[in-house]
Design a protein around this motif. Structure first.
Motif, PDB file in Angstrom:
ATOM      1  N   PRO A   1     -67.150 -65.033  19.663  1.00 41.09           N
ATOM      2  CA  PRO A   1     -68.122 -66.102  19.934  1.00 41.09           C
ATOM      3  C   PRO A   1     -69.467 -65.867  19.254  1.00 41.09           C
ATOM      4  O   PRO A   1     -70.179 -66.826  18.943  1.00 41.09           O
ATOM      5  CB  PRO A   1     -68.257 -66.103  21.460  1.00 41.09           C
TER       6      PRO A   1
ATOM      7  N   LEU B   1     -70.135 -67.395  25.761  1.00 42.39           N
ATOM      8  CA  LEU B   1     -69.251 -68.557  25.879  1.00 42.39           C
ATOM      9  C   LEU B   1     -69.859 -69.664  26.724  1.00 42.39           C
ATOM     10  O   LEU B   1     -69.225 -70.695  26.954  1.00 42.39           O
ATOM     11  CB  LEU B   1     -67.896 -68.119  26.447  1.00 42.39           C
ATOM     12  N   HIS B   2     -71.081 -69.477  27.170  1.00 45.40           N
ATOM     13  CA  HIS B   2     -71.836 -70.496  27.907  1.00 45.40           C
ATOM     14  C   HIS B   2     -72.555 -71.361  26.872  1.00 45.40           C
ATOM     15  O   HIS B   2     -73.058 -70.838  25.872  1.00 45.40           O
ATOM     16  CB  HIS B   2     -72.836 -69.787  28.831  1.00 45.40           C
ATOM     17  N   PRO B   3     -72.632 -72.679  27.042  1.00 46.37           N
ATOM     18  CA  PRO B   3     -73.261 -73.530  26.019  1.00 46.37           C
ATOM     19  C   PRO B   3     -74.673 -73.094  25.616  1.00 46.37           C
ATOM     20  O   PRO B   3     -74.956 -72.910  24.425  1.00 46.37           O
ATOM     21  CB  PRO B   3     -73.270 -74.924  26.648  1.00 46.37           C
ATOM     22  N   GLU B   4     -75.548 -72.932  26.585  1.00 48.10           N
ATOM     23  CA  GLU B   4     -76.907 -72.510  26.240  1.00 48.10           C
ATOM     24  C   GLU B   4     -76.911 -71.065  25.759  1.00 48.10           C
ATOM     25  O   GLU B   4     -77.631 -70.714  24.822  1.00 48.10           O
ATOM     26  CB  GLU B   4     -77.859 -72.659  27.430  1.00 48.10           C
TER      27      GLU B   4
ATOM     28  N   SER C   1     -74.604 -69.416  24.132  1.00 45.64           N
ATOM     29  CA  SER C   1     -74.138 -69.354  22.749  1.00 45.64           C
ATOM     30  C   SER C   1     -75.263 -69.729  21.790  1.00 45.64           C
ATOM     31  O   SER C   1     -75.475 -69.056  20.768  1.00 45.64           O
ATOM     32  CB  SER C   1     -72.947 -70.295  22.563  1.00 45.64           C
ATOM     33  N   TRP C   2     -75.977 -70.781  22.116  1.00 49.32           N
ATOM     34  CA  TRP C   2     -77.086 -71.223  21.268  1.00 49.32           C
ATOM     35  C   TRP C   2     -78.186 -70.154  21.224  1.00 49.32           C
ATOM     36  O   TRP C   2     -78.685 -69.815  20.145  1.00 49.32           O
ATOM     37  CB  TRP C   2     -77.637 -72.555  21.792  1.00 49.32           C
TER      38      TRP C   2
ATOM     39  N   THR D   1     -71.900 -64.815  28.731  1.00 48.95           N
ATOM     40  CA  THR D   1     -73.070 -65.543  28.224  1.00 48.95           C
ATOM     41  C   THR D   1     -72.774 -66.189  26.880  1.00 48.95           C
ATOM     42  O   THR D   1     -73.149 -67.336  26.642  1.00 48.95           O
ATOM     43  CB  THR D   1     -74.280 -64.604  28.107  1.00 48.95           C
TER      44      THR D   1
ATOM     45  N   SER E   1     -69.003 -67.044  15.585  1.00 51.36           N
ATOM     46  CA  SER E   1     -68.916 -68.514  15.565  1.00 51.36           C
ATOM     47  C   SER E   1     -70.280 -69.159  15.774  1.00 51.36           C
ATOM     48  O   SER E   1     -70.653 -70.096  15.069  1.00 51.36           O
ATOM     49  CB  SER E   1     -67.939 -69.010  16.631  1.00 51.36           C
ATOM     50  N   SER E   2     -71.029 -68.652  16.730  1.00 55.17           N
ATOM     51  CA  SER E   2     -72.356 -69.195  17.005  1.00 55.17           C
ATOM     52  C   SER E   2     -73.272 -69.065  15.792  1.00 55.17           C
ATOM     53  O   SER E   2     -73.933 -70.022  15.387  1.00 55.17           O
ATOM     54  CB  SER E   2     -72.970 -68.492  18.215  1.00 55.17           C
TER      55      SER E   2
END
Length: 186
Positions: A74, A41-44, A46-47, A39, A77-78
């Protein structure tokens, strides 16, 4: 529960939560596995993780975040990127499993962004017994930083919170297992 947290719960259940017997890092057997990296590393994903962490971090007086590689990479980083976007800048650091072995021989990467005595939060994907976090906390303290909180995506509620408290660390989490299952079912 806010909409972002509900969306995160659904995504975690779709990408990161698997039922079935597994052996955990602690050596314990479990009837489910939670691989948060899927999850995070998934675009949404991560957000959502970053925004939920920022929400929890708002109640702590901290100047940065960090965590143990690889699970927290991750997450850190996020949070660092989103903290800049949200105008609440929080630099990050990553804790190595082993010291670098050359050069400065350090355990923490990113220390140029910190001064001794700064308050930080440790980020973690999953807390079971808290053993890895206790080791990580020792390395962070040895680097001269003060740990104000430990924040995880999931608290498995298997003794980690209590073990961390014995080590002088306060655990907060986006979800416990029960909360995750309930949120995802709505």
């Amino acid at each position: 529960m806010n909409d972002m947290k509900k969306r995160l719960a659904r995504l975690l259940m779709d990408l990161s939560y698997r039922e079935g017997e597994v052996t955990l890092t602690s050596g314990r057997k479990s009837d489910y596995y939670f691989d948060c990296k899927q999850t995070a590393l998934h675009p949404e994903g991560s957000w959502l993780v970053g925004m939920c962490f920022l929400d929890l971090l708002g109640k702590y007086d901290i100047q940065g975040v960090g965590g143990m590689t690889l699970g927290a990479d991750p997450l850190v980083s996020s949070v660092t990127v989103l903290s800049h976007v949200e105008k609440r800048p929080l630099p990050g650091f990553i804790i190595r499993k082993k010291s670098k072995g050359h050069g400065t021989n350090q355990y923490l990467e990113g220390l140029q962004n910190f001064k001794p005595g700064m308050k930080v939060a440790l980020l973690e994907d999953v807390v079971t017994t808290g053993g890895t976090l206790v080791t990580a906390a020792e390395r962070v303290r040895d680097a001269g930083l003060e740990i104000a909180a430990v924040i995880s995506v999931l608290d498995r509620e298997e003794g980690g919170r209590e073990n961390l408290a014995k080590a002088g660390l306060q655990l907060d989490s986006i979800f416990t297992r029960g909360e995750l299952l309930e949120a995802a079912s709505r």
